[in-house]
Design a protein around this motif. Sequence first.
Motif, mmCIF file in Angstrom:
data_model
loop_
_atom_site.group_PDB
_atom_site.id
_atom_site.type_symbol
_atom_site.label_atom_id
_atom_site.label_comp_id
_atom_site.label_asym_id
_atom_site.label_seq_id
_atom_site.Cartn_x
_atom_site.Cartn_y
_atom_site.Cartn_z
ATOM 1 N N ASP A 132 -43.275 37.967 -31.129
ATOM 2 C CA ASP A 132 -41.824 37.868 -30.952
ATOM 3 C C ASP A 132 -41.362 39.185 -30.336
ATOM 4 N N TYR A 133 -41.032 39.133 -29.056
ATOM 5 C CA TYR A 133 -40.568 40.336 -28.363
ATOM 6 C C TYR A 133 -39.046 40.325 -28.380
ATOM 7 N N PRO A 141 -30.305 45.924 -39.070
ATOM 8 C CA PRO A 141 -29.988 44.716 -39.858
ATOM 9 C C PRO A 141 -30.462 43.430 -39.184
ATOM 10 N N HIS A 142 -30.350 43.360 -37.851
ATOM 11 C CA HIS A 142 -30.808 42.170 -37.131
ATOM 12 C C HIS A 142 -32.334 42.081 -37.151
ATOM 13 N N LEU A 143 -32.992 43.234 -37.066
ATOM 14 C CA LEU A 143 -34.444 43.253 -37.137
ATOM 15 C C LEU A 143 -34.919 42.746 -38.494
ATOM 16 N N ILE A 144 -34.295 43.229 -39.549
ATOM 17 C CA ILE A 144 -34.696 42.813 -40.897
ATOM 18 C C ILE A 144 -34.431 41.330 -41.106
ATOM 19 N N ALA A 145 -33.316 40.833 -40.601
ATOM 20 C CA ALA A 145 -33.034 39.395 -40.713
ATOM 21 C C ALA A 145 -34.125 38.589 -40.017
ATOM 22 N N HIS A 146 -34.571 39.078 -38.869
ATOM 23 C CA HIS A 146 -35.651 38.396 -38.142
ATOM 24 C C HIS A 146 -36.936 38.406 -38.958
ATOM 25 N N ARG A 149 -36.910 35.847 -41.624
ATOM 26 C CA ARG A 149 -36.988 34.481 -41.098
ATOM 27 C C ARG A 149 -38.388 34.134 -40.609
ATOM 28 N N THR A 150 -39.115 35.120 -40.053
ATOM 29 C CA THR A 150 -40.391 34.814 -39.401
ATOM 30 C C THR A 150 -41.620 35.284 -40.171
ATOM 31 N N GLY A 151 -41.476 36.266 -41.047
ATOM 32 C CA GLY A 151 -42.599 36.746 -41.841
ATOM 33 C C GLY A 151 -43.795 37.250 -41.051
#
Length: 366
Positions: A132-133, A141-146, A149-151
């Motif tokens: 996931d690039y 915060p957006h990185l952590i949310a990702h 979601r994707t693990g």
Amino acid sequence: MNTDLRPTRSDPALLVAGLWEAVFAGDEHTATRLVLRALDDGLAPESVLLDVIAPVQARVGEEWAANRMSVAQEHAATAINDRAVAALSVHPAARTVARRGRITVACVDGEWHALPARLLAEVLKLRGWHVDYLGAQVPAPHLIAHLHRTGPELVALSSSIATRLPTAHAAITACQAVGVPVLVGGAAFGPDGRYARLLGADAWGADARSAADQVQHGPLPRPETGHQTIDDLPHLDDQEYTLVTRTRTGLVRSVLHGLEAAFPTMREYDDLQREHTAEDLAHIVDFLATALYLDDVDLFVDFVTWTAAILTARGVPAHSLPPALRLLSDELKDFPRATRILRLAYDGQATTIATATATATARNHP
């Protein structure tokens, strides 16, 4: 331009020369055609990425620093290299099956130089990872949310500019707190990865190839979920970093006014010249703040030396740097670490200027 170059598997240097010529000329069509032709001729996609496109992009930076490319030309050249990477990624020779785990690749917040991260992402894809690039400037915060979601098994964070290291530190800590190990890379972390270790990253890659090799050699251990490193930078207790960062605008304004008083010709600057001078001063304050954050004198001294070279290449007298450093030191006279860093940088620049002046005098009066 010679567009009949036919690079072969054994001669990537020929492709480097052709790609540089196309990139410098702003010729996206020829650049892309050269890359696709190299793949058709059998050059491995990873070699095209790392042995051709990467060195051409490095030269773009060198030419900008030497004032042989404008900012606009540098941006255009980088965009062409990015398009070349995109073209490579859909070529039949680059098609792979994601048979390994999942990895997130992103730039830290505030980092716009995305091509190094893009190169790593493409290399990992070629080696069979599901990647996931996320591109440039990804807020934590957006990185952590990702990640939730994707693990992914790993996060690879890229940063080219040292002033983004405090933000990188926050991102590293946040990723580890949710149980995801972090590999970092990019010029910001130092040529030997010293800042990667200081900021607690789980691994560091000197370049895309070595980073991909580390990932391939074995999984990084997952941090304990919820773990937070405490007091990992105890020197920050003196609050110098925080206060310099908070007063950045006022510091730039005060030093600019002081320079105008010391150099009356600056009072004749037009708005654009004043803006550029203020930007240069803001960079100085930002690098000073970063040196305070890392407690690393060399980072700031090296930046000032680099800045002097950049100014000289652009025909701007570097002798204005020591007065700016002295004025900034006066503003921060109650900050022991900051004044020590500024004094060392000042002494280094004063010595360099004195040596250059003496050399010039000797040449003119043998």
